[in-house]
Design an enzyme around this catalytic site. Structure first.
Site, PDB file in Angstrom:
ATOM      1  N   TYR A   1       0.899  -1.040  -0.032  1.00  0.00           N
ATOM      2  CA  TYR A   1       0.077  -0.061  -0.139  1.00  0.00           C
ATOM      3  C   TYR A   1       0.829   1.224  -0.009  1.00  0.00           C
ATOM      4  O   TYR A   1       0.194   2.246   0.248  1.00  0.00           O
ATOM      5  CB  TYR A   1      -0.867   0.046   1.312  1.00  0.00           C
ATOM      6  CG  TYR A   1      -2.099  -1.038   1.002  1.00  0.00           C
ATOM      7  CD1 TYR A   1      -2.060  -2.228   1.035  1.00  0.00           C
ATOM      8  CD2 TYR A   1      -3.533  -0.186   0.628  1.00  0.00           C
ATOM      9  CE1 TYR A   1      -3.475  -3.169   0.779  1.00  0.00           C
ATOM     10  CE2 TYR A   1      -4.562  -1.105   0.519  1.00  0.00           C
ATOM     11  CZ  TYR A   1      -4.389  -2.328   0.476  1.00  0.00           C
ATOM     12  OH  TYR A   1      -5.641  -3.146   0.339  1.00  0.00           O
TER      13      TYR A   1
ATOM     14  N   LYS B   1       4.100 -15.007   3.852  1.00  0.00           N
ATOM     15  CA  LYS B   1       4.517 -15.954   2.645  1.00  0.00           C
ATOM     16  C   LYS B   1       6.123 -15.944   2.549  1.00  0.00           C
ATOM     17  O   LYS B   1       6.790 -15.339   1.351  1.00  0.00           O
ATOM     18  CB  LYS B   1       3.831 -15.634   1.485  1.00  0.00           C
ATOM     19  CG  LYS B   1       3.827 -16.327   0.043  1.00  0.00           C
ATOM     20  CD  LYS B   1       2.864 -17.395   0.126  1.00  0.00           C
ATOM     21  CE  LYS B   1       3.100 -18.322  -1.091  1.00  0.00           C
ATOM     22  NZ  LYS B   1       2.330 -19.718  -1.373  1.00  0.00           N
TER      23      LYS B   1
ATOM     24  N   ASP C   1      -6.012  -7.368   4.312  1.00  0.00           N
ATOM     25  CA  ASP C   1      -7.268  -6.921   3.600  1.00  0.00           C
ATOM     26  C   ASP C   1      -7.986  -8.111   3.014  1.00  0.00           C
ATOM     27  O   ASP C   1      -9.014  -8.179   2.995  1.00  0.00           O
ATOM     28  CB  ASP C   1      -6.720  -6.106   2.333  1.00  0.00           C
ATOM     29  CG  ASP C   1      -7.735  -5.544   1.469  1.00  0.00           C
ATOM     30  OD1 ASP C   1      -8.927  -5.135   2.014  1.00  0.00           O
ATOM     31  OD2 ASP C   1      -7.470  -5.413   0.282  1.00  0.00           O
TER      32      ASP C   1
END
Ligand code: IPM
Ligand code: MG
Length: 333
Positions: A122, A168, A222
């Site tokens: 973001y 991840k 999100d």
């Protein structure tokens, strides 16, 4: 007197605020906490009229308020909520997905998502051409430390023990740093360190849910939050808080719902529950408990909008919650 900024925004925002304000006022009257409410505009219509989706008086109003309640911003959401999160350094996005007794929720579902709110994908740094586009994903030690610290402390304060760090790290460098930092903070905060890859976490969220709380990076949070919404009856039941050191904006996770805007049937509960989170963050814990109890009761009685199986309009739901709040005797502040 707490100074609260209110931003109704676009789409269903104004009609939801109409249903929610009487509840806010009833709660503040009942508990003897006068609120100073100030209204500000932001969003698509504001941009049309004033050339900016987030005018400086709105930004300043939010910055100076003790807390803000915002409903929904349309196409210009990116120009409103992202700068607010980043410029005010609201580094936590707290999203407790807890089911209330509505027919389309999985009863007993309760998973809190603690999403890093200022960095990751973001930061909107990058580059694009006709042939390719690049988005930078920024993960910092400082950003990871403070979100992990918040997550574990929140878990401790709320008696949540199964805390998972979701990442991840088998692919992404940023996640390797995130994981290393979270592991250390878990130990410092006295938690067993547990972790899961984000793809596996999505499946487990839908299956057996081994977690009470997930700490994760911005974009993963999100996505997982909207998945969690599916188990509590949808976005109309999902509150959130964008929280920093001394400022916070509370907002429902849902957007402007253009398909139902103007019909008066949008679910006001996510915003009412966001207001409860706001009271809790301001230190008025009993007001928050009281509002949440009234929402619970309204759900039990079927005083709900069509998205969660009811037949009422937003204002009727607001009025019922107000009545339940006023008639219950939890008056102790
Ligand atoms: C959310 C929303 C926002 C986000 C959008 C509107 C920019 O999806 O609050 O979850 O991606 O954070
Ligand atoms: Mg989202």
């Amino acid at each position: 007197m707490p100074r609260i900024a209110i931003i109704p925004g676009d789409g269903v925002g104004p009609e939801i605020i109409e249903a929610v304000l009487p509840v806010l006022e009833a709660a503040s009257d009942k508990h003897g906490i006068p609120l100073e409410l100030k209204f500000y505009e932001a969003g698509d219509l504001t941009k049309e009229r004033r050339g900016a989706a987030l005018p400086s008086d709105t930004f300043e109003g939010v910055r100076k308020a003790d807390a803000t309640l915002m409903v929904a911003i349309g196409e210009t959401a990116r120009e409103v909520i992202l700068p607010l999160r980043q410029k005010l350094d609201l580094y936590v996005n707290l999203r407790p997905a807890k089911s209330y007794p509505v027919p389309n929720a999985v009863q007993g579902f309760h998973v809190t998502i603690v999403r890093e709110n200022t960095e990751g994908l973001y930061v909107r740094a990058g580059w694009s051409s006709e042939y390719a586009a690049l988005d930078l994903r920024v993960i910092t030690r400082h950003g990871s430390e403070r979100i992990a610290r918040f997550g574990y402390r929140y878990a401790k304060e709320n008696g949540l023990s199964r805390v998972y760090v979701v990442h991840k790290a088998n692919v992404l460098r940023g996640c390797q740093l995130f994981r290393e930092v979270c592991h250390r903070i878990a130990e410092e905060e006295g938690f067993e360190y547990r972790e899961m890859y984000v793809d596996a976490a999505a499946m487990r969220l839908a299956m057996d849910r081994p977690f009470d709380l997930i700490i994760t990076t911005n974009m993963f949070g999100d996505i997982l939050a909207d998945l969690a919404a599916a188990y509590i009856g949808g976005l109309g039941m999902y509150p959130s808080g964008n929280i920093g050191e001394d400022n916070a904006i509370f907002e429902p996770v849902h957007g402007t719902a253009p398909d139902i805007a103007g019909k008066g049937i949008a679910n006001p509960m996510a915003t009412i529950l966001s207001a409860a989170m706001m009271f809790r963050w301001l230190g008025f814990v009993r007001v928050a408990d009281d509002i949440e109890r009234a929402v619970w009761k309204a759900c039990e009685m079927g005083y709900t909008t069509p998205d969660v199986g009811g037949k009422m309009r937003a204002r009727e739901v607001g009025n019922k919650i107000l009545e339940l709040l006023s008639s219950s005797n939890h008056k102790d502040v």
